[in-house]
Scaffold this active site. Structure first.
Site, short mmCIF file in Angstrom:
data_model
loop_
_atom_site.label_atom_id
_atom_site.label_comp_id
_atom_site.label_asym_id
_atom_site.label_seq_id
_atom_site.Cartn_x
_atom_site.Cartn_y
_atom_site.Cartn_z
N TYR A 174 40.65 41.71 39.93
CA TYR A 174 39.99 42.51 40.96
C TYR A 174 38.57 42.87 40.56
O TYR A 174 38.30 43.93 40.06
CB TYR A 174 40.83 43.73 41.38
N HIS A 223 47.13 46.41 41.90
CA HIS A 223 47.19 45.53 43.07
C HIS A 223 48.61 45.05 43.37
O HIS A 223 48.85 43.86 43.63
CB HIS A 223 46.22 44.36 42.94
#
Ligand code: MG
Length: 417
Positions: A174, A223
């Site tokens: 990310y 996530h």
């Protein structure tokens, strides 16, 4: 029989909605969707964020083909009524396409309301309860050294809250780049392994706590890739490093398990950027699963529902951390900040640094100064759109589609993005 266009109550004046259009532009390479609502009063218009970057064509069509004809001719001050009308008109409700389209309408009507009142939107929400919103920013790298090098640069620039993401094999972290596989003998060489992720992440934070000043708050985003028990193991392994929050440990399909994870977690949990209904967002806040609610404001339908959620969070002792990455338009970012400064429940705001092309397309885009975000003091959002500049940065189909479907386990099974 009365038409649906009949106004069921007297309104203050003759101003009416004259046009509704979706503007799609990608000044930073990410497709942004912004709704522009014009009125019969010359020069009076509003802007609202409807950005669902992975499905921008669907949102654009929804607004231009379905909602525009429903709204033209109506009184722009009836924000609650018009956004409910937009939602009910499809009979089946909710979901990110519908909610983003309605958010665009909702925020554009708030912009118009502010301009008519001569007040910034935060003041229409009750005014400030704080001077500015503190923000966090992302540091990332291939390795611990590279990630901390990035973090040191951000500390030197004045940031006080930093999200650390390090590459793990098989999936970028990310913001962190992909790294070559470690699984040459597996059916899928470029796989992502929860076991290796659970080992590597505490090592990153142990070194970060040694290397960075004590007053720097650290954050991390999982996530959605863990099971409830893996989430507890990770949270416990991070306890010595005093995280500000640990984000999205479980996928939305398993949110019912969040209360047990939170009860066993020594670090605060932030959840909710994937909420696409107010029902889900309310359950997260009310049912003991989260410390920070992270909803993406346009994905739950705009400012009107988000302010209700902020009030609920205040009453439940939950703090807000509205999702605010690069696939939020500057209008959406301004809506976040209006909520941040007017809400007692505010916890932290995810910051994004817009490039100069975005400032060119959207004059008045907020700038983060020393880590702080402040709302514009001009009426409405205080942000305009340059339609000629917007057209120069045409949107392509989003690379986010490929990114979001690109992570697999070493055995080849698809993993949450
Ligand atoms: Mg996140």
């Amino acid at each position: 029989m009365p038409s649906t266009f009949d106004q069921p109550w007297p309104v203050r004046d003759d101003v009416r909605i004259s046009a509704v259009q979706a503007i799609v532009t990608a000044p930073q390479g990410i497709p942004l969707v912004v709704v522009k609502i014009d009125t019969t009063e010359p020069g009076l218009y509003g802007l609202g964020c409807a950005t669902f970057t992975q499905r921008w064509k669907a949102v654009q069509t929804f607004i231009d083909e379905h909602l525009a004809r429903l709204l033209v001719g109506r009184y722009p001050g009836d924000i609650g009524d018009l956004t409910r009308l937009a939602g009910f008109s499809g009979y089946w409700r909710g979901g990110p396409v519908t909610n983003n389209a309605i958010s665009g309408i909702d925020q554009a009507l708030w912009d118009i309301a502010g301009k008519r009142a001569g007040m910034p939107v935060y003041e229409l929400l009750g005014g400030k309860v704080r001077a500015a919103a503190d923000t966090y920013i992302h540091a990332s790298g291939h390795t611990i050294e590279e990630t901390l090098e990035h973090a040191h640069k951000l500390v030197a620039q004045g940031w006080r809250h930093i999200r650390l993401q390090m590459s793990t094999p098989g999936g970028g972290g990310y913001g962190a780049p992909r790294v070559p596989t470690l699984y040459p003998d597996a059916p899928y060489h470029n796989g992502w392994s929860a076991r290796d992720y659970l080992r590597a992440t505490p090592e990153l934070f142990a070194e970060a706590r040694q290397a960075l000043p004590d007053n720097i708050e650290l954050l991390h985003d999982v996530h959605s890739r863990l099971t409830p028990k893996e989430a507890v193991l990770l949270a416990r392994s991070l306890e010595p490093y005093g995280l500000f929050f640990l984000e999205d440990v479980l996928p939305p399909e398993h949110w019912d398990r969040l209360p047990e994870v939170r009860a066993a977690s020594p670090v605060p949990l932030a959840v909710g950027e994937l909420t696409t209904s107010m029902g889900d967002a309310v359950r997260l806040v009310r049912d003991l699963g989260v410390d920070f609610i992270r909803s993406h404001v346009s994905d739950i339908g705009g400012l009107t529902p988000a302010r209700k959620l902020a009030d609920l969070a205040e009453l439940c002792g939950v703090r807000t951390a509205w999702h605010g990455p690069g696939d939020t338009s500057p209008i959406g970012a301004a809506a976040n900040v209006a909520l941040d400064v007017s809400s007692v429940a505010f916890g932290i705001q995810e910051g994004h640094l817009y490039n100069e092309a975005t400032h060119e397309v959207f004059p008045g885009t907020l700038r983060i100064e020393d880590g702080w975000l402040r709302p514009n003091e001009a009426p409405g959002w205080g942000i305009d759109v340059d339609l000629e500049a917007a057209a120069r940065y045409s949107a392509q189909l989003s690379g986010h589609d490929e990114w979001a479907a690109g992570v697999r386990r070493p055995d080849g099974a698809l993993e949450a993005p």
